[in-house]
Design a protein around this motif. Sequence first.
Motif, mmCIF file in Angstrom:
data_model
loop_
_atom_site.group_PDB
_atom_site.id
_atom_site.type_symbol
_atom_site.label_atom_id
_atom_site.label_comp_id
_atom_site.label_asym_id
_atom_site.label_seq_id
_atom_site.Cartn_x
_atom_site.Cartn_y
_atom_site.Cartn_z
ATOM 1 N N HIS A 267 0.830 -1.202 0.000
ATOM 2 C CA HIS A 267 0.000 0.000 0.000
ATOM 3 C C HIS A 267 0.871 1.261 0.000
ATOM 4 C CE1 HIS A 267 -3.395 2.594 0.784
ATOM 5 N NE2 HIS A 267 -2.872 2.996 1.930
ATOM 6 N N LEU A 268 1.936 1.273 0.819
ATOM 7 C CA LEU A 268 2.840 2.424 0.862
ATOM 8 C C LEU A 268 3.559 2.612 -0.470
ATOM 9 C CD1 LEU A 268 4.373 2.011 4.420
ATOM 10 C CD2 LEU A 268 2.945 3.898 3.615
ATOM 11 N N HIS A 269 3.928 1.518 -1.092
ATOM 12 C CA HIS A 269 4.603 1.605 -2.392
ATOM 13 C C HIS A 269 3.665 2.194 -3.449
ATOM 14 C CE1 HIS A 269 7.291 0.691 -5.667
ATOM 15 N NE2 HIS A 269 6.319 0.031 -6.274
ATOM 16 N N GLU A 270 2.421 1.751 -3.438
ATOM 17 C CA GLU A 270 1.460 2.256 -4.425
ATOM 18 C C GLU A 270 1.089 3.711 -4.172
ATOM 19 O OE1 GLU A 270 -1.733 -0.524 -4.082
ATOM 20 O OE2 GLU A 270 -0.650 -2.101 -5.163
ATOM 21 N N ALA A 271 0.937 4.093 -2.906
ATOM 22 C CA ALA A 271 0.487 5.442 -2.575
ATOM 23 C C ALA A 271 1.603 6.483 -2.656
ATOM 24 C CB ALA A 271 -0.131 5.463 -1.184
ATOM 25 N N LEU A 272 2.791 6.114 -2.195
ATOM 26 C CA LEU A 272 3.888 7.083 -2.127
ATOM 27 C C LEU A 272 5.015 6.804 -3.112
ATOM 28 C CD1 LEU A 272 4.332 7.257 1.759
ATOM 29 C CD2 LEU A 272 3.240 8.969 0.308
ATOM 30 N N GLY A 273 5.021 5.620 -3.677
ATOM 31 C CA GLY A 273 6.147 5.230 -4.519
ATOM 32 C C GLY A 273 7.370 4.900 -3.672
ATOM 33 N N ALA A 274 7.160 4.619 -2.400
ATOM 34 C CA ALA A 274 8.260 4.351 -1.472
ATOM 35 C C ALA A 274 8.915 3.016 -1.798
ATOM 36 C CB ALA A 274 7.753 4.345 -0.041
ATOM 37 N N GLU A 275 10.246 3.025 -1.808
ATOM 38 C CA GLU A 275 10.990 1.800 -2.053
ATOM 39 C C GLU A 275 11.908 1.448 -0.886
ATOM 40 O OE1 GLU A 275 12.412 0.808 -5.722
ATOM 41 O OE2 GLU A 275 10.591 1.495 -6.716
ATOM 42 N N HIS A 276 12.114 2.401 0.021
ATOM 43 C CA HIS A 276 12.985 2.205 1.182
ATOM 44 C C HIS A 276 12.289 2.752 2.418
ATOM 45 C CE1 HIS A 276 16.189 1.282 -1.634
ATOM 46 N NE2 HIS A 276 15.885 2.382 -2.282
ATOM 47 N N ALA A 277 12.714 2.279 3.576
ATOM 48 C CA ALA A 277 12.158 2.769 4.833
ATOM 49 C C ALA A 277 12.404 4.272 4.979
ATOM 50 C CB ALA A 277 12.778 2.008 6.000
ATOM 51 N N GLU A 278 13.538 4.748 4.449
ATOM 52 C CA GLU A 278 13.859 6.177 4.529
ATOM 53 C C GLU A 278 12.790 7.018 3.840
ATOM 54 O OE1 GLU A 278 16.104 4.028 3.031
ATOM 55 O OE2 GLU A 278 17.598 3.801 4.607
ATOM 56 N N ASP A 279 12.254 6.510 2.724
ATOM 57 C CA ASP A 279 11.222 7.247 1.987
ATOM 58 C C ASP A 279 9.973 7.437 2.846
ATOM 59 O OD1 ASP A 279 12.971 7.159 -0.164
ATOM 60 O OD2 ASP A 279 11.999 5.407 -1.067
ATOM 61 N N VAL A 280 9.608 6.421 3.589
ATOM 62 C CA VAL A 280 8.407 6.494 4.424
ATOM 63 C C VAL A 280 8.645 7.438 5.606
ATOM 64 C CG1 VAL A 280 6.792 5.166 5.838
ATOM 65 C CG2 VAL A 280 7.690 4.184 3.735
ATOM 66 N N VAL A 281 9.826 7.367 6.218
ATOM 67 C CA VAL A 281 10.140 8.264 7.328
ATOM 68 C C VAL A 281 10.167 9.709 6.834
ATOM 69 C CG1 VAL A 281 11.891 8.905 9.036
ATOM 70 C CG2 VAL A 281 11.354 6.505 8.650
ATOM 71 N N ARG A 282 10.744 9.923 5.676
ATOM 72 C CA ARG A 282 10.780 11.272 5.100
ATOM 73 C C ARG A 282 9.358 11.779 4.846
ATOM 74 N NH1 ARG A 282 13.492 10.100 1.001
ATOM 75 N NH2 ARG A 282 15.523 10.352 1.968
ATOM 76 N N ALA A 283 8.488 10.912 4.316
ATOM 77 C CA ALA A 283 7.096 11.298 4.070
ATOM 78 C C ALA A 283 6.377 11.593 5.386
ATOM 79 C CB ALA A 283 6.368 10.194 3.305
ATOM 80 N N ALA A 284 6.704 10.857 6.429
ATOM 81 C CA ALA A 284 6.082 11.107 7.736
ATOM 82 C C ALA A 284 6.550 12.444 8.303
ATOM 83 C CB ALA A 284 6.422 9.981 8.708
ATOM 84 N N ARG A 285 7.820 12.739 8.127
ATOM 85 C CA ARG A 285 8.366 13.999 8.668
ATOM 86 C C ARG A 285 7.881 15.223 7.896
ATOM 87 N NH1 ARG A 285 14.502 11.867 10.076
ATOM 88 N NH2 ARG A 285 13.830 10.537 11.798
ATOM 89 N N THR A 286 7.569 15.046 6.625
ATOM 90 C CA THR A 286 7.070 16.175 5.833
ATOM 91 C C THR A 286 5.551 16.276 5.844
ATOM 92 O OG1 THR A 286 7.063 14.851 3.814
ATOM 93 C CG2 THR A 286 9.058 16.144 4.275
ATOM 94 N N GLY A 287 4.873 15.267 6.400
ATOM 95 C CA GLY A 287 3.418 15.305 6.506
ATOM 96 C C GLY A 287 2.687 14.631 5.356
ATOM 97 N N LYS A 288 3.403 14.113 4.367
ATOM 98 C CA LYS A 288 2.760 13.450 3.223
ATOM 99 C C LYS A 288 2.116 12.124 3.618
ATOM 100 C CE LYS A 288 5.866 15.274 -0.299
ATOM 101 N NZ LYS A 288 6.887 14.905 -1.297
ATOM 102 N N LEU A 289 2.645 11.494 4.648
ATOM 103 C CA LEU A 289 2.151 10.174 5.037
ATOM 104 C C LEU A 289 0.727 10.234 5.588
ATOM 105 C CD1 LEU A 289 2.930 7.195 5.196
ATOM 106 C CD2 LEU A 289 3.824 7.624 7.477
ATOM 107 N N GLU A 290 0.350 11.365 6.179
ATOM 108 C CA GLU A 290 -1.003 11.495 6.736
ATOM 109 C C GLU A 290 -2.079 11.425 5.664
ATOM 110 O OE1 GLU A 290 -2.200 14.316 9.763
ATOM 111 O OE2 GLU A 290 -0.092 14.466 10.365
#
Length: 169
Positions: free
Chosen positions: A111-134
């Motif tokens: 789901h995270l890969h499809e929604a954010l294009g995340a390929e690494h844990a760093e991408d998800v943490v970065r999205a959380a810190r910038t508010g995109k993950l919400e």
Amino acid sequence: MTNREMAAMLFNIATLLRDRDDNPYRIRAYERGARALLRSRANAAAILGGPNENARMAHRKWELGEHLQIKLRELATRGEMQYFHELCEDLPPYMEALMEIPGVGPRTAQHLHEALGAEHAEDVVRAARTGKLESVWGFGKKRTSQIAQLSLFDDEALQSTENERLRAA
């Protein structure tokens, strides 16, 4: 390793097996083992990593099969399970990388890969810190803040990676 962490690993294995249309009895055994670990007040890693007498007691107490007990002993002593890595070999590389995040299993990783294009844990943490993950379904303020506070990697390395990506673009 806590009972909750060990149970999460068993639930992830059950999900991977279910996605592969594996034997339903094997899937149920992993789920039952995970639930038994969650119910237990005793530290399973200490019991399973100890002498064989303790392991036999765990077998009777938690109703674990021999093979699952051996895999749990490996998880308790080494902190990882070879069988889990074998199951992940058939998955895309980003799946195992995203499952390093606590609370992220195979389906959430997809789901995270499809929604954010995340390929690494760093991408998800970065999205959380910038508010995109919400903005991703299933990730509210609480879960986003928990992920933003993770230190799976060095923050300086994360910042340098971000700077390199900006220069390349």
